[in-house]
Write an enzyme that holds these catalytic residues in place. Structure first.
Site, PDB file in Angstrom:
ATOM      1  N   ARG A  21       0.860  -1.199   0.000  1.00  0.00           N
ATOM      2  CA  ARG A  21       0.000   0.000   0.000  1.00  0.00           C
ATOM      3  C   ARG A  21       0.893   1.246   0.000  1.00  0.00           C
ATOM      4  NH1 ARG A  21      -1.900  -0.080   6.392  1.00  0.00           N
ATOM      5  NH2 ARG A  21      -0.269   1.338   7.087  1.00  0.00           N
ATOM      6  N   ILE A  23       3.169   4.411  -0.384  1.00  0.00           N
ATOM      7  CA  ILE A  23       4.297   4.798  -1.236  1.00  0.00           C
ATOM      8  C   ILE A  23       4.903   3.579  -1.918  1.00  0.00           C
ATOM      9  CG2 ILE A  23       6.663   5.720  -1.148  1.00  0.00           C
ATOM     10  CD1 ILE A  23       5.617   7.691   1.034  1.00  0.00           C
ATOM     11  N   ASP A  68       8.535 -10.444   6.650  1.00  0.00           N
ATOM     12  CA  ASP A  68       8.777  -9.422   7.664  1.00  0.00           C
ATOM     13  C   ASP A  68      10.237  -9.004   7.506  1.00  0.00           C
ATOM     14  OD1 ASP A  68       9.392  -7.924   9.879  1.00  0.00           O
ATOM     15  OD2 ASP A  68       8.482  -9.302  11.333  1.00  0.00           O
ATOM     16  N   VAL A  69      10.450  -7.811   6.977  1.00  0.00           N
ATOM     17  CA  VAL A  69      11.809  -7.411   6.614  1.00  0.00           C
ATOM     18  C   VAL A  69      12.701  -7.114   7.819  1.00  0.00           C
ATOM     19  CG1 VAL A  69      11.216  -6.612   4.297  1.00  0.00           C
ATOM     20  CG2 VAL A  69      11.112  -4.998   6.225  1.00  0.00           C
ATOM     21  N   ASN A  95      11.744   0.079   1.250  1.00  0.00           N
ATOM     22  CA  ASN A  95      10.808   1.186   1.486  1.00  0.00           C
ATOM     23  C   ASN A  95       9.985   1.036   2.764  1.00  0.00           C
ATOM     24  OD1 ASN A  95       8.703   3.343   0.501  1.00  0.00           O
ATOM     25  ND2 ASN A  95       7.537   1.456   0.841  1.00  0.00           N
ATOM     26  N   TYR A 163      11.938   8.257  14.737  1.00  0.00           N
ATOM     27  CA  TYR A 163      11.744   8.260  13.275  1.00  0.00           C
ATOM     28  C   TYR A 163      12.787   9.154  12.612  1.00  0.00           C
ATOM     29  CZ  TYR A 163       9.312   8.702   8.779  1.00  0.00           C
ATOM     30  OH  TYR A 163       8.987   8.679   7.439  1.00  0.00           O
ATOM     31  N   LYS A 167      15.733   7.914   9.939  1.00  0.00           N
ATOM     32  CA  LYS A 167      15.794   8.328   8.538  1.00  0.00           C
ATOM     33  C   LYS A 167      17.126   9.017   8.217  1.00  0.00           C
ATOM     34  CE  LYS A 167      11.849   6.679   7.225  1.00  0.00           C
ATOM     35  NZ  LYS A 167      11.767   5.612   6.219  1.00  0.00           N
TER      36      LYS A 167
END
Ligand SMILES: NC(=O)c1ccc[n+]([C@@H]2O[C@H](COP(=O)([O-])OP(=O)(O)OC[C@H]3O[C@@H](n4cnc5c(N)ncnc54)[C@H](O)[C@@H]3O)[C@@H](O)[C@H]2O)c1
Length: 255
Positions: A21, A23, A68-69, A95, A163, A167
């Site tokens: 879903r 992006i 599950d990455v 991503n 977060y 990033k």
């Protein structure tokens, strides 16, 4: 090569994580529209299958892979499976990500670990596994990791320290891999979206007016507005672009 042809991805094979879903789905569709075969990887098998079905309807080969990455053995197996199914791996898009908003003093250890595990460590797992396959193949490759404008700015009004830290680390990880693998023809770049209308952000309606006021273009992006960036970085048009962070934020970071 005609410049428009240098954006084509026919004959290339890709995987995109978080492709069920938002992006990730838009990025997976973009690569397929440009000609690539795409494995749609998500922890949610149902949504991964929906994206794969949409890609199949475009006439490209598609696979839905539940993974599950954050689980290293599962990521290694997923990447080998993609390479085996398509006979090659040219493009890796790491991503999948998540955000938890909380004041730093209330941030739980679990929330911190969840964010770092998915937003940073899983990006390393996916990049490393893709890099191994690409080095073995010996014909270069493209790795594109989703960072965020939050790598550079501190969002407001919501506090989200983990977060933002995750990033920023994704960008420096990607630059490090870019320098290491450049001699082998593997480019590693990041895309950094600004606020984009997905389930991650649409649930936070109370912040939207504030976010729009902070954005020179006065609105959120749509996931579709990120499609050109991933195709560019995955394509021959970006052959000499590596270690770059491509910000797509409607001007947010200007202010
Ligand atoms: N939406 C924004 O405003 C925005 C802005 C900048 C950056 N980003 C980044 O873009 C990426 C995608 O965000 P989005 O808004 O599309 O989010 P989203 O929540 O809409 O989609 C995330 C997808 O990742 C999948 N996922 C979650 N955990 C997973 C795991 N452990 N293994 C595999 N898949 C998993 C989910 O099932 C979902 O399909 C994230 O890295 C996010 O940080 C988003």
């Amino acid at each position: 090569m005609n410049v428009l042809d240098s954006f084509r991805l026919e004959g290339k094979a890709a995987f995109v994580t978080g492709a069920g879903r938002g992006i990730g789905k838009a990025l997976a569709l973009a690569l397929a529209e440009a000609g690539a075969d795409v494995a749609c990887v998500d922890i949610d098998p149902a949504t991964a299958a929906q994206t794969a079905e949409a890609i199949g309807a475009l006439g490209r080969r598609a696979r839905a892979i539940a993974c599950d990455v954050t689980q290293r053995p599962a990521v290694d197996a997923m990447v080998e499976r993609v390479a085996a199914k398509f006979g090659r791996l040219d493009i890796a898009v790491n991503n999948a990500g998540v955000c938890v908003n909380a004041p730093a003093v209330d941030y739980t250890d679990d929330a911190w670990r969840r964010i770092i595990d998915l937003n940073l460590t899983a990006v390393f797992y996916g990049s490393r596994a893709a890099g191994r396959v690409m080095l073995r193949q010996g014909r270069g490759g493209r790795i594109i990791n989703t960072a965020s404008m939050s790598a550079q700015i501190v969002n407001r009004p919501q506090p989200q320290c983990a977060y933002n830290a995750s990033k920023a680390a994704v960008i420096q990880l990607s630059r490090s891999l870019a320098a290491e693998w450049a001699p082998k023809g593997i480019t590693v770049n990041t895309i950094s979206p600004g606020y984009t209308g997905t389930e991650l952000t649409l649930a936070l309606k109370e912040y939207h007016e504030h976010w729009k006021r902070d954005t020179p273009m006065g609105r959120l992006a749509t996931p579709e507005e990120l499609k050109g960036a991933v195709v560019f970085l995955a394509s021959p048009a970006a052959a000499f672009v590596t270690g770059h962070d491509l910000v797509i934020d409607g001007g947010f970071t200007c202010w």
